[in-house]
Design an enzyme around this catalytic site. Structure first.
Site, PDB file in Angstrom:
ATOM      1  CG  HIS A 154      -3.085   3.198   3.062  1.00  0.00           C
ATOM      2  ND1 HIS A 154      -3.686   3.035   1.836  1.00  0.00           N
ATOM      3  CD2 HIS A 154      -3.122   1.983   3.666  1.00  0.00           C
ATOM      4  CE1 HIS A 154      -4.066   1.781   1.702  1.00  0.00           C
ATOM      5  NE2 HIS A 154      -3.751   1.123   2.800  1.00  0.00           N
ATOM      6  CB  CYS A 160      -0.926  -0.005   1.211  1.00  0.00           C
ATOM      7  SG  CYS A 160      -1.983  -1.454   1.239  1.00  0.00           S
ATOM      8  CG  ASN A 171      -6.853  -0.975   1.840  1.00  0.00           C
ATOM      9  OD1 ASN A 171      -6.218  -0.391   0.974  1.00  0.00           O
ATOM     10  ND2 ASN A 171      -6.278  -1.624   2.843  1.00  0.00           N
TER      11      ASN A 171
HETATM   12  N1  COA Z   1     -18.547  -9.209   9.469  1.00  0.00           N
HETATM   13  C1  COA Z   1     -18.956  -9.620  10.674  1.00  0.00           C
HETATM   14  N2  COA Z   1     -18.094 -10.113  11.600  1.00  0.00           N
HETATM   15  C2  COA Z   1     -16.801 -10.153  11.269  1.00  0.00           C
HETATM   16  C3  COA Z   1     -16.313  -9.739  10.025  1.00  0.00           C
HETATM   17  C4  COA Z   1     -17.248  -9.254   9.094  1.00  0.00           C
HETATM   18  N3  COA Z   1     -16.911  -8.812   7.886  1.00  0.00           N
HETATM   19  N4  COA Z   1     -14.966  -9.891  10.001  1.00  0.00           N
HETATM   20  C5  COA Z   1     -14.611 -10.410  11.187  1.00  0.00           C
HETATM   21  N5  COA Z   1     -15.705 -10.580  11.957  1.00  0.00           N
HETATM   22  C6  COA Z   1     -15.804 -11.077  13.321  1.00  0.00           C
HETATM   23  C7  COA Z   1     -14.616 -11.936  13.693  1.00  0.00           C
HETATM   24  O1  COA Z   1     -14.827 -13.254  13.250  1.00  0.00           O
HETATM   25  C8  COA Z   1     -14.627 -11.823  15.211  1.00  0.00           C
HETATM   26  O2  COA Z   1     -15.593 -12.727  15.696  1.00  0.00           O
HETATM   27  P1  COA Z   1     -15.327 -13.547  17.064  1.00  0.00           P
HETATM   28  O3  COA Z   1     -15.150 -12.503  18.130  1.00  0.00           O
HETATM   29  O4  COA Z   1     -16.558 -14.347  17.199  1.00  0.00           O
HETATM   30  O5  COA Z   1     -14.087 -14.344  16.811  1.00  0.00           O
HETATM   31  C9  COA Z   1     -15.170 -10.412  15.476  1.00  0.00           C
HETATM   32  O6  COA Z   1     -15.767  -9.977  14.227  1.00  0.00           O
HETATM   33  C10 COA Z   1     -14.133  -9.423  15.942  1.00  0.00           C
HETATM   34  O7  COA Z   1     -13.023  -9.465  15.100  1.00  0.00           O
HETATM   35  P2  COA Z   1     -11.786  -8.548  15.374  1.00  0.00           P
HETATM   36  O8  COA Z   1     -10.653  -9.036  14.527  1.00  0.00           O
HETATM   37  O9  COA Z   1     -11.559  -8.442  16.821  1.00  0.00           O
HETATM   38  O10 COA Z   1     -12.317  -7.126  14.872  1.00  0.00           O
HETATM   39  P3  COA Z   1     -11.544  -5.766  14.845  1.00  0.00           P
HETATM   40  O11 COA Z   1     -12.293  -4.763  15.638  1.00  0.00           O
HETATM   41  O12 COA Z   1     -10.079  -5.898  15.102  1.00  0.00           O
HETATM   42  O13 COA Z   1     -11.712  -5.333  13.298  1.00  0.00           O
HETATM   43  C11 COA Z   1     -10.506  -5.302  11.230  1.00  0.00           C
HETATM   44  C12 COA Z   1     -11.183  -6.161  12.308  1.00  0.00           C
HETATM   45  C13 COA Z   1      -9.888  -6.201  10.181  1.00  0.00           C
HETATM   46  C14 COA Z   1     -11.573  -4.419  10.595  1.00  0.00           C
HETATM   47  C15 COA Z   1      -9.447  -4.390  11.906  1.00  0.00           C
HETATM   48  O14 COA Z   1      -8.621  -5.171  12.744  1.00  0.00           O
HETATM   49  C16 COA Z   1      -8.586  -3.692  10.884  1.00  0.00           C
HETATM   50  O15 COA Z   1      -9.064  -2.898  10.112  1.00  0.00           O
HETATM   51  N6  COA Z   1      -7.275  -3.944  10.904  1.00  0.00           N
HETATM   52  C17 COA Z   1      -6.365  -3.346   9.969  1.00  0.00           C
HETATM   53  C18 COA Z   1      -6.453  -4.045   8.663  1.00  0.00           C
HETATM   54  C19 COA Z   1      -5.846  -3.260   7.551  1.00  0.00           C
HETATM   55  O16 COA Z   1      -5.938  -2.061   7.521  1.00  0.00           O
HETATM   56  N7  COA Z   1      -5.230  -3.947   6.607  1.00  0.00           N
HETATM   57  C20 COA Z   1      -4.675  -3.377   5.442  1.00  0.00           C
HETATM   58  C21 COA Z   1      -3.388  -2.742   5.714  1.00  0.00           C
HETATM   59  S1  COA Z   1      -2.778  -1.977   4.294  1.00  0.00           S
END
Ligand code: COA
Length: 320
Positions: free
Chosen positions: A247, A111, A277
């Site tokens: 970003h 990215c 993204n």
């Molecule tokens: N819809 C519904 N539930 C979802 C889901 C979706 N699309 N994706 C994940 N979940 C669930 C998970 O399974 C988890 O369930 P569980 O508690 O029963 O295991 C729950 O939601 C919580 O997941 P968690 O990983 O704790 O959520 P989070 O608040 O950390 O958010 C992201 C997840 C991916 C949105 C967040 O961590 C994020 O944006 N991280 C950065 C990623 C990024 O920017 N990547 C690119 C970099 S260039």
């Protein structure tokens, strides 16, 4: 270097969170509250290289040039149907630039590719190796998601942003970093097996995998650190920056960075709500929109900051 023209292009299909929840166990409420994303553009029957070429043509037009004035093409790209020939070569063909005096190359710095490539443009221009460089950041990340996995597929969108850069003294300061952490965001291409494989140590193909929470934490801390560093290197204060182009991976990441910096919301334009993204295309898409809307104007100090797989970061300040 200085940016003399910008352009962008998006696939025609816009996909809402509700459309995703028709086939994934997810909801508009979950995606919106965790990421800020409401819709994303997803490539369908368009050719990706045409989309990239369209963004490039618009940037060349905005620069008041014609394709034959371009003497170097760099393309930032992570995901692309073609492994070879490289995308910048396809863009060259799409623009009708015959060559041979126009080198083309792709860079893959996840990215952060657009920021890394801008720094590269500065080096090429300052040594006189090029005069008008076309830099295109074009991504179709939706192609490497597993569309049965709600964790990753809801986050990404496709798009292309482009700039033309020529000689100038816009770049004020820049900081690029890289730390080898191969497990935080990883995608491996499918490869043909050779007859000599033993099976040991060979990784099977797998769709995009990501440690979301770890990436979230690293993104906030590294961007907050880098931004303060480049501002100090430039002998400026945070308040001197007119626009922070971060970003666009997650609205909550950007909000946390903004709070760490103590800067007002109006200095942080966003597009993740509409585009998801778009990897290295997200910053040039923001830039093009800000310029076309008249918000980013000549003389403004623009800071760009990105993070991504590697783990890599890139932050720079330029006077537009
Ligand atoms: N819809 C519904 N539930 C979802 C889901 C979706 N699309 N994706 C994940 N979940 C669930 C998970 O399974 C988890 O369930 P569980 O508690 O029963 O295991 C729950 O939601 C919580 O997941 P968690 O990983 O704790 O959520 P989070 O608040 O950390 O958010 C992201 C997840 C991916 C949105 C967040 O961590 C994020 O944006 N991280 C950065 C990623 C990024 O920017 N990547 C690119 C970099 S260039």
């Amino acid at each position: 270097m200085k940016i003399i023209g910008t352009g962008s292009a998006l696939p025609k299909k816009s996909v809402t969170n509700d459309m995703l929840s028709e086939f994934l166990d997810t909801s508009d409420e979950w995606i919106t509250t965790r990421t800020g994303i409401k819709t994303r553009h997803i490539i369908t029957d368009e050719r990706f290289e045409d989309l990239a070429t369209e963004a490039a043509a618009r940037a060349i037009d905005a620069a008041g040039l014609c394709p034959d004035d371009i003497d170097y093409i760099i393309c930032s790209n992570v995901s692309n149907y073609f492994v070879t020939p490289h995308l910048s070569s396809l863009i060259q063909g799409g623009l009708g630039i015959k060559g041979p005096g126009c080198p083309t190359m792709d860079v893959n710095v996840a990215c952060v590719g657009f920021v890394y490539a801008l720094d590269l443009c500065d080096a090429l221009l300052s040594t006189g190796r090029a005069h008008n460089i076309l830099l295109v950041a074009a991504e179709e990340c939706t192609r490497f998601c597993d569309w049965t996995d709600r964790n990753c597929s809801v986050l990404f969108g496709d798009g292309a942003g482009a700039v033309v850069v020529s000689k100038g003294d816009s770049l004020i300061s820049c900081r690029l970093t890289s730390v080898p952490m191969p497990d935080v965001i990883v995608y491996r291409n499918p490869m043909e097996p050779t007859p000599f494989e033993t099976g040991e140590g060979v990784d099977v193909h797998m769709p995009l995998q990501m440690k979301g929470r770890e990436v979230f934490r690293m993104a906030v801390s590294s961007a907050s650190r880098d931004i303060q560093q480049v501002v100090a290197d430039a002998g400026l204060e945070l308040g001197d920056i007119d626009h922070f182009l971060l970003h666009q991976a997650n609205l909550r990441i950007n909000e946390a960075i903004r709070e760490n910096l103590g800067q007002p919301e109006e200095k942080f334009p966003t597009n993740v709500q509409r585009f998801g993204n778009t990897s290295s295309a997200s910053i040039p898409l923001l830039l093009d929109e800000g310029i076309r809307e008249g918000k980013i104007r000549r003389g403004h100090k623009v800071l760009m900051s990105a993070f991504g797989a590697g783990f890599v970061t890139g932050t720079l300040i330029l006077k537009y």
